[in-house]
Design a protein around this motif. Structure first.
Motif, PDB file in Angstrom:
ATOM      1  N   LEU A 169       4.865  10.235   3.628  1.00 35.71           N
ATOM      2  CA  LEU A 169       5.492  10.589   2.356  1.00 35.71           C
ATOM      3  C   LEU A 169       6.128  11.982   2.430  1.00 35.71           C
ATOM      4  CD1 LEU A 169       5.934   9.507  -0.513  1.00 35.71           C
ATOM      5  CD2 LEU A 169       3.788  10.591  -1.149  1.00 35.71           C
ATOM      6  N   LEU A 170       5.416  12.923   3.014  1.00 35.82           N
ATOM      7  CA  LEU A 170       5.954  14.286   3.145  1.00 35.82           C
ATOM      8  C   LEU A 170       7.172  14.325   4.069  1.00 35.82           C
ATOM      9  CD1 LEU A 170       2.716  16.457   3.281  1.00 35.82           C
ATOM     10  CD2 LEU A 170       4.506  16.520   1.538  1.00 35.82           C
TER      11      LEU A 170
ATOM     12  N   ASP B 294      11.408  13.480  -6.197  1.00 34.76           N
ATOM     13  CA  ASP B 294      10.734  12.420  -6.946  1.00 34.76           C
ATOM     14  C   ASP B 294      10.547  11.205  -6.057  1.00 34.76           C
ATOM     15  OD1 ASP B 294      10.590  13.855  -9.295  1.00 34.76           O
ATOM     16  OD2 ASP B 294      12.352  12.917 -10.199  1.00 34.76           O
ATOM     17  N   TYR B 295       9.453  10.489  -6.281  1.00 32.49           N
ATOM     18  CA  TYR B 295       9.262   9.217  -5.592  1.00 32.49           C
ATOM     19  C   TYR B 295       8.604   8.222  -6.530  1.00 32.49           C
ATOM     20  CZ  TYR B 295       4.342  10.497  -4.713  1.00 32.49           C
ATOM     21  OH  TYR B 295       3.023  10.853  -4.845  1.00 32.49           O
ATOM     22  N   THR B 296       8.950   6.960  -6.322  1.00 25.18           N
ATOM     23  CA  THR B 296       8.413   5.871  -7.120  1.00 25.18           C
ATOM     24  C   THR B 296       8.600   4.573  -6.349  1.00 25.18           C
ATOM     25  OG1 THR B 296       8.428   4.869  -9.340  1.00 25.18           O
ATOM     26  CG2 THR B 296      10.573   5.414  -8.392  1.00 25.18           C
TER      27      THR B 296
ATOM     28  N   GLN C  62       0.839  -1.200   0.000  1.00 25.49           N
ATOM     29  CA  GLN C  62       0.000   0.000   0.000  1.00 25.49           C
ATOM     30  C   GLN C  62       0.874   1.250   0.000  1.00 25.49           C
ATOM     31  OE1 GLN C  62      -3.458  -0.028  -0.069  1.00 25.49           O
ATOM     32  NE2 GLN C  62      -3.191  -2.225  -0.371  1.00 25.49           N
ATOM     33  N   LEU C  63       0.344   2.335  -0.529  1.00 23.79           N
ATOM     34  CA  LEU C  63       1.058   3.602  -0.431  1.00 23.79           C
ATOM     35  C   LEU C  63       1.030   4.063   1.019  1.00 23.79           C
ATOM     36  CD1 LEU C  63      -0.077   5.639  -3.557  1.00 23.79           C
ATOM     37  CD2 LEU C  63       2.203   4.789  -3.051  1.00 23.79           C
ATOM     38  N   PRO C  64       2.101   4.690   1.477  1.00 22.20           N
ATOM     39  CA  PRO C  64       2.111   5.185   2.858  1.00 22.20           C
ATOM     40  C   PRO C  64       1.177   6.384   2.998  1.00 22.20           C
ATOM     41  CG  PRO C  64       4.078   5.900   1.703  1.00 22.20           C
ATOM     42  CD  PRO C  64       3.347   4.973   0.776  1.00 22.20           C
ATOM     43  N   PRO C  65       0.792   6.713   4.233  1.00 21.07           N
ATOM     44  CA  PRO C  65      -0.021   7.914   4.447  1.00 21.07           C
ATOM     45  C   PRO C  65       0.727   9.157   3.948  1.00 21.07           C
ATOM     46  CG  PRO C  65       0.122   6.601   6.453  1.00 21.07           C
ATOM     47  CD  PRO C  65       1.079   6.003   5.474  1.00 21.07           C
TER      48      PRO C  65
END
Length: 111
Positions: free
Chosen positions: A47-48, A69-71, A40-43
């Motif tokens: 991410l910030l 950038d993130y991926t 899952q993507l993190p909250p």
């Protein structure tokens, strides 16, 4: 990672395919990994925070509105014969943050 060799080890050996990889866009700096064992993507706040770390530990530390950038780690690869720390990536998104030294100090204090 704190240097190019640590960046390689962190990104290419320790991170899993579903983890999120972050790095300042076109600016030398540390690779940052967010573990995502469930895919899952993190909250957004995680991410910030990771983006702030990437910006802080880069040559853009004193700048504002730094592109990060993130991926997924699976989209990051090292070209054959590339120097340590150099990777290429795709499927990225970009977020903009202003490095926050106080946030980094607070994170370090909490460890």
């Amino acid at each position: 990672g704190r240097n190019n060799r640590q960046n390689d080890r962190l990104t290419l050996r320790q991170a899993q395919d579903d983890d999120i990889w972050l790095h300042t866009k076109n600016i030398p700096g540390s690779h940052v990994i967010i573990r995502c064992p469930d895919g899952q993507l993190p909250p957004e706040n995680v991410l910030l925070t990771a983006a702030h770390l990437a910006a802080h530990y880069s040559r853009a530390r004193g700048s504002s509105n730094v592109p990060v950038d993130y991926t997924r780690r699976r989209h990051v690869r090292k070209p054959s014969g590339a120097r340590p720390g150099f990777v290429i990536y795709d499927h990225q998104r970009t977020i903009y943050v202003t490095p926050d030294t106080e946030m980094v100090k607070a994170l370090k204090a909490g460890l």
